[in-house]
Design a protein around this motif. Structure first.
Motif, PDB file in Angstrom:
ATOM      1  N   LYS A 330       9.850   2.448   3.841  1.00  0.00           N
ATOM      2  CA  LYS A 330       9.109   2.464   5.122  1.00  0.00           C
ATOM      3  C   LYS A 330      10.085   2.443   7.251  1.00  0.00           C
ATOM      4  CE  LYS A 330       7.087  -1.394   7.688  1.00  0.00           C
ATOM      5  NZ  LYS A 330       5.549  -1.028   7.646  1.00  0.00           N
ATOM      6  N   THR A 331      11.409   2.985   6.810  1.00  0.00           N
ATOM      7  CA  THR A 331      12.127   3.112   8.143  1.00  0.00           C
ATOM      8  C   THR A 331      11.659   4.664   8.610  1.00  0.00           C
ATOM      9  OG1 THR A 331      14.664   4.394   6.859  1.00  0.00           O
ATOM     10  CG2 THR A 331      13.938   1.446   7.452  1.00  0.00           C
ATOM     11  N   VAL A 332      11.386   5.212   7.598  1.00  0.00           N
ATOM     12  CA  VAL A 332      10.495   6.890   7.532  1.00  0.00           C
ATOM     13  C   VAL A 332       8.995   6.789   7.710  1.00  0.00           C
ATOM     14  CG1 VAL A 332      10.329   9.309   6.552  1.00  0.00           C
ATOM     15  CG2 VAL A 332      12.641   7.939   6.377  1.00  0.00           C
ATOM     16  N   LEU A 333       8.495   6.096   7.317  1.00  0.00           N
ATOM     17  CA  LEU A 333       6.974   6.037   7.102  1.00  0.00           C
ATOM     18  C   LEU A 333       6.770   6.208   8.704  1.00  0.00           C
ATOM     19  CD1 LEU A 333       6.160   5.392   3.213  1.00  0.00           C
ATOM     20  CD2 LEU A 333       6.366   8.028   4.398  1.00  0.00           C
ATOM     21  N   ASP A 334       7.173   4.593   9.312  1.00  0.00           N
ATOM     22  CA  ASP A 334       6.202   4.005   9.993  1.00  0.00           C
ATOM     23  C   ASP A 334       6.775   5.822  11.546  1.00  0.00           C
ATOM     24  OD1 ASP A 334       6.316   1.707   8.937  1.00  0.00           O
ATOM     25  OD2 ASP A 334       7.519   0.407   9.914  1.00  0.00           O
ATOM     26  N   ARG A 335       7.242   6.297  10.892  1.00  0.00           N
ATOM     27  CA  ARG A 335       7.623   7.419  12.086  1.00  0.00           C
ATOM     28  C   ARG A 335       6.590   8.254  12.106  1.00  0.00           C
ATOM     29  NH1 ARG A 335      13.753   7.577  11.078  1.00  0.00           N
ATOM     30  NH2 ARG A 335      13.107   9.502  10.214  1.00  0.00           N
ATOM     31  N   TYR A 336       5.609   8.620  10.705  1.00  0.00           N
ATOM     32  CA  TYR A 336       4.737   9.475  10.669  1.00  0.00           C
ATOM     33  C   TYR A 336       3.503   8.605   9.934  1.00  0.00           C
ATOM     34  CZ  TYR A 336       8.095  12.439  10.189  1.00  0.00           C
ATOM     35  OH  TYR A 336       9.495  13.345  10.610  1.00  0.00           O
ATOM     36  N   PRO A 337       3.476   7.253  11.080  1.00  0.00           N
ATOM     37  CA  PRO A 337       1.792   6.867  10.411  1.00  0.00           C
ATOM     38  C   PRO A 337       0.540   7.611   9.912  1.00  0.00           C
ATOM     39  CG  PRO A 337       2.281   7.138  13.079  1.00  0.00           C
ATOM     40  CD  PRO A 337       3.162   7.369  12.268  1.00  0.00           C
ATOM     41  N   GLU A 338       0.229   8.727  10.022  1.00  0.00           N
ATOM     42  CA  GLU A 338      -0.982   9.406  10.073  1.00  0.00           C
ATOM     43  C   GLU A 338      -0.710   9.561   8.444  1.00  0.00           C
ATOM     44  OE1 GLU A 338       1.677  13.337  11.065  1.00  0.00           O
ATOM     45  OE2 GLU A 338       1.360  11.217  12.189  1.00  0.00           O
ATOM     46  N   VAL A 339       0.664   9.774   8.202  1.00  0.00           N
ATOM     47  CA  VAL A 339       0.565  10.242   6.434  1.00  0.00           C
ATOM     48  C   VAL A 339       0.138   9.299   5.536  1.00  0.00           C
ATOM     49  CG1 VAL A 339       2.168  10.485   4.447  1.00  0.00           C
ATOM     50  CG2 VAL A 339       2.670  11.301   6.758  1.00  0.00           C
ATOM     51  N   THR A 340       0.276   8.177   5.827  1.00  0.00           N
ATOM     52  CA  THR A 340      -0.438   6.564   5.028  1.00  0.00           C
ATOM     53  C   THR A 340      -1.793   6.529   5.890  1.00  0.00           C
ATOM     54  OG1 THR A 340       1.076   4.908   7.312  1.00  0.00           O
ATOM     55  CG2 THR A 340       1.614   4.765   5.125  1.00  0.00           C
ATOM     56  N   ALA A 341      -1.836   6.474   6.934  1.00  0.00           N
ATOM     57  CA  ALA A 341      -3.299   6.219   7.064  1.00  0.00           C
ATOM     58  C   ALA A 341      -4.441   7.248   7.028  1.00  0.00           C
ATOM     59  CB  ALA A 341      -3.866   6.615   8.945  1.00  0.00           C
ATOM     60  N   TYR A 342      -4.082   8.368   6.476  1.00  0.00           N
ATOM     61  CA  TYR A 342      -4.917   9.200   5.612  1.00  0.00           C
ATOM     62  C   TYR A 342      -5.535   9.078   4.492  1.00  0.00           C
ATOM     63  CZ  TYR A 342      -4.162  12.260   9.714  1.00  0.00           C
ATOM     64  OH  TYR A 342      -4.319  12.983  10.964  1.00  0.00           O
ATOM     65  N   ALA A 343      -3.962   7.866   3.608  1.00  0.00           N
ATOM     66  CA  ALA A 343      -4.020   7.757   2.583  1.00  0.00           C
ATOM     67  C   ALA A 343      -4.937   6.455   2.107  1.00  0.00           C
ATOM     68  CB  ALA A 343      -3.140   7.795   1.465  1.00  0.00           C
ATOM     69  N   GLU A 344      -4.959   5.699   3.442  1.00  0.00           N
ATOM     70  CA  GLU A 344      -5.853   4.414   3.350  1.00  0.00           C
ATOM     71  C   GLU A 344      -7.579   5.342   3.491  1.00  0.00           C
ATOM     72  OE1 GLU A 344      -3.530   0.679   5.394  1.00  0.00           O
ATOM     73  OE2 GLU A 344      -4.379   2.277   7.161  1.00  0.00           O
ATOM     74  N   GLU A 345      -8.243   5.952   4.506  1.00  0.00           N
ATOM     75  CA  GLU A 345      -8.818   6.844   4.367  1.00  0.00           C
ATOM     76  C   GLU A 345     -10.007   7.587   3.128  1.00  0.00           C
ATOM     77  OE1 GLU A 345     -12.381   7.576   6.105  1.00  0.00           O
ATOM     78  OE2 GLU A 345     -11.542   6.840   6.878  1.00  0.00           O
ATOM     79  N   ALA A 346      -9.021   7.955   2.866  1.00  0.00           N
ATOM     80  CA  ALA A 346      -9.167   8.697   1.330  1.00  0.00           C
ATOM     81  C   ALA A 346      -9.529   7.214   0.255  1.00  0.00           C
ATOM     82  CB  ALA A 346      -7.454   9.612   0.932  1.00  0.00           C
ATOM     83  N   ILE A 347      -8.242   6.551   0.235  1.00  0.00           N
ATOM     84  CA  ILE A 347      -8.728   5.351  -0.915  1.00  0.00           C
ATOM     85  C   ILE A 347     -10.401   5.263  -0.451  1.00  0.00           C
ATOM     86  CG2 ILE A 347      -8.430   3.554  -1.384  1.00  0.00           C
ATOM     87  CD1 ILE A 347      -5.402   3.995  -1.531  1.00  0.00           C
ATOM     88  N   ARG A 348     -10.677   4.581   1.475  1.00  0.00           N
ATOM     89  CA  ARG A 348     -11.752   4.139   1.600  1.00  0.00           C
ATOM     90  C   ARG A 348     -13.063   5.179   0.669  1.00  0.00           C
ATOM     91  NH1 ARG A 348      -9.460   1.625   6.208  1.00  0.00           N
ATOM     92  NH2 ARG A 348      -8.910   3.761   6.649  1.00  0.00           N
ATOM     93  N   ARG A 349     -12.785   6.794   1.198  1.00  0.00           N
ATOM     94  CA  ARG A 349     -13.839   7.212   0.749  1.00  0.00           C
ATOM     95  C   ARG A 349     -14.026   7.469  -0.555  1.00  0.00           C
ATOM     96  NH1 ARG A 349     -12.951  12.819   4.092  1.00  0.00           N
ATOM     97  NH2 ARG A 349     -13.294  11.671   6.347  1.00  0.00           N
ATOM     98  N   ALA A 350     -12.953   6.908  -1.867  1.00  0.00           N
ATOM     99  CA  ALA A 350     -12.956   6.838  -3.373  1.00  0.00           C
ATOM    100  C   ALA A 350     -13.599   5.430  -3.197  1.00  0.00           C
ATOM    101  CB  ALA A 350     -11.675   6.896  -3.770  1.00  0.00           C
ATOM    102  N   GLY A 351     -14.302   5.028  -2.396  1.00  0.00           N
ATOM    103  CA  GLY A 351     -15.048   2.955  -3.216  1.00  0.00           C
ATOM    104  C   GLY A 351     -14.062   2.430  -3.286  1.00  0.00           C
TER     105      GLY A 351
END
Length: 415
Positions: A330-351
């Motif tokens: 998390k200490t690394v990923l918090d610096r790149y919020p788009e990486v997790t945000a795009y994954a969340e959007e992909a999960i939503r698109r999968a229903g």
């Protein structure tokens, strides 16, 4: 988008789990077991058969491959990663996968050991899978959904993208690793060769879950040197290393700080392995916490327990060795919020509804994140990992395939 698609994920998974890829923590080789190479060779060949001409198995057992971009945009290179080995905690030899079509909600009795019964009241996620197709092993082995489900999902997503060039994406890199279960999964990964900007491990559990936080993890080895003496003349001379080791383990807290007494974000001290004789004993511990300060506190507690026990065994000598395993990504990923945000959007698109979680464990993505490849963990759909009651829904694997495809598309859209 996927209405008429003939998914290959289940067939691939059923094929992969039959290959024994159990990793061996006692081996000094890399990979630690020959069976892993059998599966990794197969994966490389299947990728080449799909047209990924650069798919290769390198000298360390890593599979690297590229699905080339089909867009004129400059899109960040993303990588999908899964591991080929299964856990040494439970046998992976002779896996016989069983497909339980249209699960009816009743307990699933595993035929090769009828004492192994998968019940919804003990596996809450199973209660919501009525009508779906559930895959289990036969009762004497684990299944291997951790992480052959991830492998099969990535492979099917590639299959889909190759067959549907109208879906635009940048360069997609694939990385399949050995020995993740014994903490060596990325020891020899060549990130320059991989050439990815961001990554995703497909190694999570419940459909819809996305994990961006993990334990910090260290291993501790205590080597105890006793004093040997003939048992008939041992008074005042012998120091029994077996007893010293047993006393250290027994002195640990009984109602806290262990895997069997903690959940959520509570860490633990876990005696994993013991080899003991009268003159020498070796105890291997796993230490876990979500913060570095908590991890250091566990180390200090264990050291204090050891020193207190040693006062009762004058003459015993010890060696104390700490090995860093991985840190909270998390200490690394918090610096790149788009990486997790795009994954969340992909999960939503999968229903599905995305749900962010912390992992009480680690993935290859932990170390990859700190090596320079930010890498959260996306669900693969398996449950009851490392056990004979491991199970997975075919429909959840199909949702993972959809998530990967959508994620590739989202990165291209956002570029």
């Amino acid at each position: 988008m996927f209405e008429n698609y003939a998914y290959t994920v289940a067939d691939r998974f059923l094929r992969y789990v039959r290959i024994d890829t159990q990793s061996d923590p006692r081996s000094t080789g890399f990979p630690s077991s020959a069976g892993q190479l059998d599966l990794l060779r197969l994966l490389a060949q299947e990728l080449r058969d799909m047209g990924l001409a650069d798919a290769e198995l390198d000298e360390y057992g890593y599979v690297y491959a590229t699905l080339p971009a089909n867009t004129a945009k400059q899109v960040p290179v993303i990588c999908f990663c899964s591991h080929a080995d299964t856990s040494p905690d439970c046998s992976g030899a002779g896996v016989k996968p069983l497909v339980h079509r249209q699960y009816d909600g009743n307990p699933i009795v595993l035929p090769d050991d009828p004492a192994q019964v998968i019940r919804a009241e003990e596996h809450p996620a199973l209660a919501g899978k009525k009508g779906e197709d559930i895959i289990t092993a036969s009762g004497t082995t684990l299944l291997g959904a951790d992480d052959k489900a991830g492998l099969a999902e990535i492979m099917d997503a590639v299959h889909y993208l190759v067959a549907h060039p109208e879906i635009k994406h940048g360069n997609i890199r694939l990385l399949f690793t050995p020995d993740e279960e014994i903490g060596r999964g990325v020891d020899h990964v060549d990130l320059k060769k991989l050439g990815a900007d961001y990554g995703y491990t497909m190694d999570g559990e419940t459909a819809g879950s996305l994990e961006d936080e993990t334990f910090c993890a260290d291993a501790v080895e205590i080597i105890i040197h006793g004093i040997a003496a003939h048992t008939g003349f041992a008074k005042g001379r012998m120091v029994n290393a077996v007893k010293v080791a047993a006393a250290i383990i027994d002195a640990l807290p009984k109602d806290q700080l262990s895997p069997e007494t903690t959940e959520g974000k509570a860490g633990f001290i876990h005696p994993l392995h013991l080899e003991a004789g009268g003159e020498k004993a070796v105890i291997e511990f796993l230490l876990r916490d979500f913060t570095l300060s908590g991890l250091r506190g566990h180390e200090q507690l264990l050291q204090a327990v050891m020193e207190r026990v040693l006062r009762n065994y004058p003459g015993a000598q010890v060696e104390w060795k700490v090995t860093e395993q991985y840190r909270n990504m998390k200490t690394v990923l918090d610096r790149y919020p788009e990486v997790t945000a795009y994954a969340e959007e992909a999960i939503r698109r999968a229903g599905l509804r995305p749900e962010r979680h912390s992992i009480r464990g680690g993935t290859d993505g932990c170390r990859l994140s700190f090596m320079g490849l930010p890498c959260p963990n996306i669900f693969a759909g398996g449950h009851a990992f490392h056990s004979r009651q491991e199970w997975i829904s075919i429909q959840d694997m199909q949702k993972a395939v959809q998530t990967i495809v959508h994620l590739c598309s989202i990165w291209e859209e956002k570029a």
